[in-house]
Design an enzyme around this catalytic site. Sequence first.
Site, PDB file in Angstrom:
ATOM      1  N   ASP A   8       3.050   0.112 -12.405  1.00 56.37           N
ATOM      2  CA  ASP A   8       3.554  -0.107 -10.895  1.00 56.37           C
ATOM      3  C   ASP A   8       3.134   0.688 -10.122  1.00 56.37           C
ATOM      4  OD1 ASP A   8       4.819  -0.730  -9.376  1.00 56.37           O
ATOM      5  OD2 ASP A   8       7.071   0.426 -10.647  1.00 56.37           O
ATOM      6  N   LYS A  69       0.541  -0.988  -0.087  1.00 65.60           N
ATOM      7  CA  LYS A  69       0.694  -1.858  -0.488  1.00 65.60           C
ATOM      8  C   LYS A  69       1.079  -3.556   0.410  1.00 65.60           C
ATOM      9  CE  LYS A  69       3.334  -3.657  -4.495  1.00 65.60           C
ATOM     10  NZ  LYS A  69       4.458  -2.953  -5.546  1.00 65.60           N
ATOM     11  N   GLU A 167       6.577  -8.194 -10.809  1.00 62.50           N
ATOM     12  CA  GLU A 167       7.776  -7.399 -10.972  1.00 62.50           C
ATOM     13  C   GLU A 167       8.858  -7.385 -12.094  1.00 62.50           C
ATOM     14  OE1 GLU A 167       7.366  -5.308  -7.298  1.00 62.50           O
ATOM     15  OE2 GLU A 167       5.577  -4.519  -7.377  1.00 62.50           O
ATOM     16  N   ASP A 189      16.325  -6.287  -6.227  1.00 59.66           N
ATOM     17  CA  ASP A 189      15.668  -4.799  -6.506  1.00 59.66           C
ATOM     18  C   ASP A 189      15.413  -4.098  -4.912  1.00 59.66           C
ATOM     19  OD1 ASP A 189      13.159  -3.118  -6.203  1.00 59.66           O
ATOM     20  OD2 ASP A 189      11.633  -4.896  -7.315  1.00 59.66           O
TER      21      ASP A 189
END
Length: 610
Positions: A8, A69, A167, A189
């Site tokens: 991850d 990211k 994800e 999330d």
Amino acid sequence: MSRIVGIDLGTTNSLVAYMEEDFPRVIPDAEGRVLLPSVVAFTPDGVLVGEAAKRQLVRNPTRTIYSVKRFMGKGYEDVKEELRYFPFQVLPSHEIVRIRVGEREVTPPEVSALILRALKERAEAHLGEPILKAVITVPAYFNDSQRQATKDAGRIAGLEVLRIVNEPTAASLAYGLHRLKEGIVAVYDLGGGTFDISILRVKDGIFEVLATNGNTHLGGDDFDRAMVDWFLADIRARHGVDVGGDLEAMQELRLGAEAAKCRLSFEDRTVFTLPLTQHGFTYRREIFRVELEGLIEPFVQQTLSPCRLALADAQLGLDQIEEVVLVGGSTRVPLVKRRVQELFGKPPHSQLNPEEVVALGAAVQAHILAGGITHMLLLDVTPLSLGIETLGGVMSVLIPRNTTIPTTAKELFTTSVDGQTVVDMHVLQGERELAKDNRSLARFELRGVDPMPAGMPRIEVTFLIDANGILQVHAQELRTEKAASIEVKPSYGLTDAEVERMIEESFIHAEEDVASRLLIETRNEADAVIRATERALTQGGHLIAEAEVARIKEALAAVKAVSDGNDRDAIREATGRLNQATLHLAEVLMDSALKEALASKQVTEALEKK
Ligand code: AMP
């Protein structure tokens, strides 16, 4: 066969996991920590990754890179609005983002590769064998170039990336939801700085992303800031001291507030202390969970409308969601769990550690791949609606936003001018009602259509998007079989910021857009009635009384007088009156056509009898 790990690669933290027997496990470092902060520092003594890099962030802000990211697979133009949040320097005018650290320049995949390498080494140390293959997760909304950049990062780190997994899909795998025969799963999330909601369909072990939504700047950091502001105000009120300008005290306050927030997930009350030695006292304050809930409720509420929007895009109702999965550290907050449960009307899966669940799922996917079970397919969705421009500059949507690709759509159109032999095709992308407000993807012409009265040609337009997101548009006149087509790549050259702006603007302008669209449609209808009346008068004017012709001409003039204006009601009324005025003429024309047809039928029959 060598072992495949699941990774991850997160905005704030990254993790690596593997399958032990039949259970996925996250791999700790030598100190037993499983979260590796996604921070990389370039110091005179070398490169630091993780906790060590994070610790010296305040001292070395221009050479410490975090949240990389957010830059993966992006160009300078995509990220320049975000740069004010970052102390490090991003160089302008480059195709891909480049970050300046001292003398050197690094790209986001290179920085991510350093994080991946640290995880690879951690796994190698723990498992005692070389690790060469990995499954890496990315957000479901990541586009092609962001996925590619993630793969590149893996390659730079010496890892063969066997699969890029979404994800939310990984989180569902961790809960074993791939074993569901069929069902709809919502994955909520909420991390430190981002919120994502994904709606997935599972069928026979295949996950399909039906829709995604979210907010790229919403999360636990907002909770922390709300608490910091609350403490600052309290210190001011009770001690008459403003510590807002004291950088060191503020850093302590931020860390202390976050820690207090985390304790309040498990306790009803906690004590917050902040030594303010330079001011000669220690600040102490008891804070209750309900007080925290009051501060963060507005942020929690902000997560609920993206959930509803995603459901609307997936054309599903709340009651059709069978499973809800919680991901991200901030879903430990009891208020968040409560609100999610209230919205979906069922308790969410939260048994697994919400910060580990994505990595655990990546390990499950790695295991499936290692076992040779490769039927897990992951499908993508179109980020924006696709369509063509039609009469009056209106966008007619063929493929709505968030449609799963590959997909195809077909619709019939016609011409608006008599004798038209060339038809302009204008391919558009966006959420606004009018063509001019959307993005123009391509223009091409359909030529050689036989001259026919307006409305007669039948032009079939087909949109086809393949699995790579390439759009093919094909137009064909069905009577003459004249055809033309063009290929466009919808994502090419379109920055994510543009996509977001386009979606946002469609909400802001929704009302005026609908009004413009209705006006144009009313005008188009008026024009069609004008043309039909003129034709009818030429064909049948001599069949009716002169007074009637005069009345029709009057009504016709009344429509023409208003049809170019902006008063939709006036146009509609005048058109309605003209329609009324021509009813009798239409009947007469139909009668005479019928008589003609009957007469010719009788002639034919008479001839046949002969
Ligand atoms: P993630 O991005 O998933 O690693 O989540 C990080 C966020 O989760 C940060 O804002 C943390 O403060 C928050 N977080 C972690 N643990 C807890 C907890 N026990 N209660 C509330 N928030 C937490």
